[in-house]
Design a protein around this motif. Structure first.
Motif, PDB file in Angstrom:
ATOM      1  N   ASN A   1       0.701  -1.190   0.043  1.00 34.16           N
ATOM      2  CA  ASN A   1       0.000   0.278   0.063  1.00 34.16           C
ATOM      3  C   ASN A   1       0.805   1.479  -0.130  1.00 34.16           C
ATOM      4  O   ASN A   1       0.600   2.041  -0.674  1.00 34.16           O
ATOM      5  CB  ASN A   1      -0.819  -0.008   0.928  1.00 34.16           C
ATOM      6  CG  ASN A   1      -2.166  -1.293   1.573  1.00 34.16           C
ATOM      7  OD1 ASN A   1      -2.009  -1.777  -0.110  1.00 34.16           O
ATOM      8  ND2 ASN A   1      -2.583  -1.565   1.961  1.00 34.16           N
TER       9      ASN A   1
ATOM     10  N   GLU B   1      -6.583  13.945   2.266  1.00 37.88           N
ATOM     11  CA  GLU B   1      -6.379  13.024   0.626  1.00 37.88           C
ATOM     12  C   GLU B   1      -5.205  12.738   0.878  1.00 37.88           C
ATOM     13  O   GLU B   1      -4.256  12.124   0.085  1.00 37.88           O
ATOM     14  CB  GLU B   1      -7.707  13.892  -0.074  1.00 37.88           C
ATOM     15  CG  GLU B   1      -7.794  12.707  -1.334  1.00 37.88           C
ATOM     16  CD  GLU B   1      -9.250  13.024  -2.667  1.00 37.88           C
ATOM     17  OE1 GLU B   1      -8.776  12.860  -3.473  1.00 37.88           O
ATOM     18  OE2 GLU B   1     -10.264  13.126  -1.657  1.00 37.88           O
ATOM     19  N   SER B   2      -4.403  13.840   0.536  1.00 38.59           N
ATOM     20  CA  SER B   2      -3.632  14.233  -0.404  1.00 38.59           C
ATOM     21  C   SER B   2      -2.105  13.354   0.225  1.00 38.59           C
ATOM     22  O   SER B   2      -1.896  12.481   0.277  1.00 38.59           O
ATOM     23  CB  SER B   2      -2.466  15.901  -0.070  1.00 38.59           C
ATOM     24  OG  SER B   2      -1.260  15.308  -1.123  1.00 38.59           O
TER      25      SER B   2
ATOM     26  N   SER C   1      -2.952  11.428   2.654  1.00 44.26           N
ATOM     27  CA  SER C   1      -2.883   9.850   2.341  1.00 44.26           C
ATOM     28  C   SER C   1      -3.130   9.285   1.337  1.00 44.26           C
ATOM     29  O   SER C   1      -2.189   8.247   1.015  1.00 44.26           O
ATOM     30  CB  SER C   1      -5.081   9.405   2.719  1.00 44.26           C
ATOM     31  OG  SER C   1      -5.434   8.280   2.745  1.00 44.26           O
ATOM     32  N   GLU C   2      -3.490   9.773   0.326  1.00 46.91           N
ATOM     33  CA  GLU C   2      -3.194   8.943  -1.032  1.00 46.91           C
ATOM     34  C   GLU C   2      -1.660   8.922  -1.565  1.00 46.91           C
ATOM     35  O   GLU C   2      -0.804   8.507  -2.029  1.00 46.91           O
ATOM     36  CB  GLU C   2      -3.372   9.776  -1.972  1.00 46.91           C
ATOM     37  CG  GLU C   2      -5.390   8.974  -2.275  1.00 46.91           C
ATOM     38  CD  GLU C   2      -5.117   7.556  -2.219  1.00 46.91           C
ATOM     39  OE1 GLU C   2      -4.308   7.231  -3.067  1.00 46.91           O
ATOM     40  OE2 GLU C   2      -5.976   7.632  -1.331  1.00 46.91           O
ATOM     41  N   ASP C   3      -0.627  10.742  -1.882  1.00 49.60           N
ATOM     42  CA  ASP C   3       0.615  11.158  -2.030  1.00 49.60           C
ATOM     43  C   ASP C   3       1.701  10.673  -1.134  1.00 49.60           C
ATOM     44  O   ASP C   3       3.001  10.363  -1.267  1.00 49.60           O
ATOM     45  CB  ASP C   3       0.343  12.752  -2.022  1.00 49.60           C
ATOM     46  CG  ASP C   3      -0.132  12.509  -3.650  1.00 49.60           C
ATOM     47  OD1 ASP C   3      -0.563  12.391  -4.281  1.00 49.60           O
ATOM     48  OD2 ASP C   3      -1.668  13.950  -3.535  1.00 49.60           O
TER      49      ASP C   3
ATOM     50  N   THR D   1       1.601   3.757  -2.876  1.00 46.63           N
ATOM     51  CA  THR D   1       1.286   5.157  -3.298  1.00 46.63           C
ATOM     52  C   THR D   1       2.253   6.440  -3.281  1.00 46.63           C
ATOM     53  O   THR D   1       1.984   7.299  -4.311  1.00 46.63           O
ATOM     54  CB  THR D   1       0.157   5.188  -2.426  1.00 46.63           C
ATOM     55  OG1 THR D   1       0.397   5.395  -1.169  1.00 46.63           O
ATOM     56  CG2 THR D   1      -0.920   3.793  -3.216  1.00 46.63           C
TER      57      THR D   1
END
Length: 282
Positions: free
Chosen positions: A7, A188-189, A191-193, A10
């Protein structure tokens, strides 16, 4: 590979691992019999502010040839190698991601640092601590650079750090923290980036440290320094696009560009903070 090791990919900084060898080849260093770890640190380190952070760790923890240090989330091994090369300490470099661990072992062999730097692949939260270095309470210092941000539940992590340290041993960590509430886009950034969720506030972090058996805690804010650093990193990276793509190709450039832009935007928003934590095990 564990779910976390999958994970975390990402985060674009942790992909395109072969870029390290590509960079060595471009500098005519790939086939060298010996590579200076200080020279290599320009390529293989993923933390901020270069070797000055490592030098500060050596001085703070008063490391010497008798010292044993655990580096959690050691990446390509740059900090561990510089730490051992500059202080003669023995460093156990623990890395979650197998591909990055393998590259780290390769680089350490190139530098003939097999004895002072020992590599181990695994998850600090699930590893049998008795099989890490000399086992429980065997380390004089635990270091980690920009890794704890990936681990949501801080207390089990910090408890394990404390368990590995001798009484009076030192924790030296650089990490992200929450200065003020994040916007939806920032969360969100993160978490994802950046693979970072639920970052603690200053007060929460200190509480976790105290609950895990640490005292003499120093919480040193690095937000201004790091905002300047990541902004300049992005500018230098885009200015050097042509040369970078000649060595690594367009996909790798775009992947890293995405990550560098995301981090620069997050720090510029001033809700994300950077910190150096120094603490002592009771």
């Amino acid at each position: 590979m564990s779910d976390d090791a999958n994970n975390i990919k990402t985060m674009k900084l942790y992909t395109n691992v072969e870029r390290i060898k590509n960079e060595l080849e471009s500098r005519d260093m790939l086939n060298s019999e010996f590579i200076d770890p200080i020279v290599l640190s320009e390529i293989d380190s993923m933390h901020y502010m270069g070797n000055s952070a490592i030098e500060d760790a050596v001085k703070t923890m008063r490391l010497d040839s008798s010292s044993r240090v655990l580096d959690i989330g050691s990446g390509f091994g740059g900090p561990a190698r510089v730490l051992s090369a500059s202080s003669n300490c023995t460093t156990t470099a623990l890395e979650l991601q197998p591909d990055i661990h393998q590259m780290a072992e390769y680089l350490t062999k190139k530098m003939q640092l097999g004895q002072p730097v020992k590599h181990k692949v695994g998850d600090i939260l699930s590893l049998d601590l008795d099989k890490l270095g000399g086992g429980l309470s065997s380390f004089d210092g635990v270091i980690s650079f920009l890794v704890f941000l990936h681990i949501t539940d801080k207390e089990p992590l910090l408890e394990r750090c404390a368990n590995m340290l001798k009484p009076g041993g030192n924790l030296f960590v650089e990490d992200f923290y929450c200065v003020s509430p994040f916007s939806v886009a920032e969360a969100e950034s993160l978490s994802e980036d950046v693979f970072a969720k639920e970052l603690p506030t200053r007060e929460e972090y200190i509480s976790h440290l105290e609950a895990s058996g640490f005292h003499n805690i120093q919480f040193i804010d690095k937000s201004s320094e790091w905002t300047k650093y990541v902004t300049e990193r992005l500018g230098n990276f885009t200015a050097n696009r042509h040369n970078f793509e000649e060595v690594h190709g367009d996909p790798t450039y775009l992947s890293l560009l995405h990550f560098y832009e995301a981090v620069a935007a997050l720090f510029s928003g001033r809700n994300l903070g950077g910190v150096r934590i120094i603490a002592e095990k009771k």
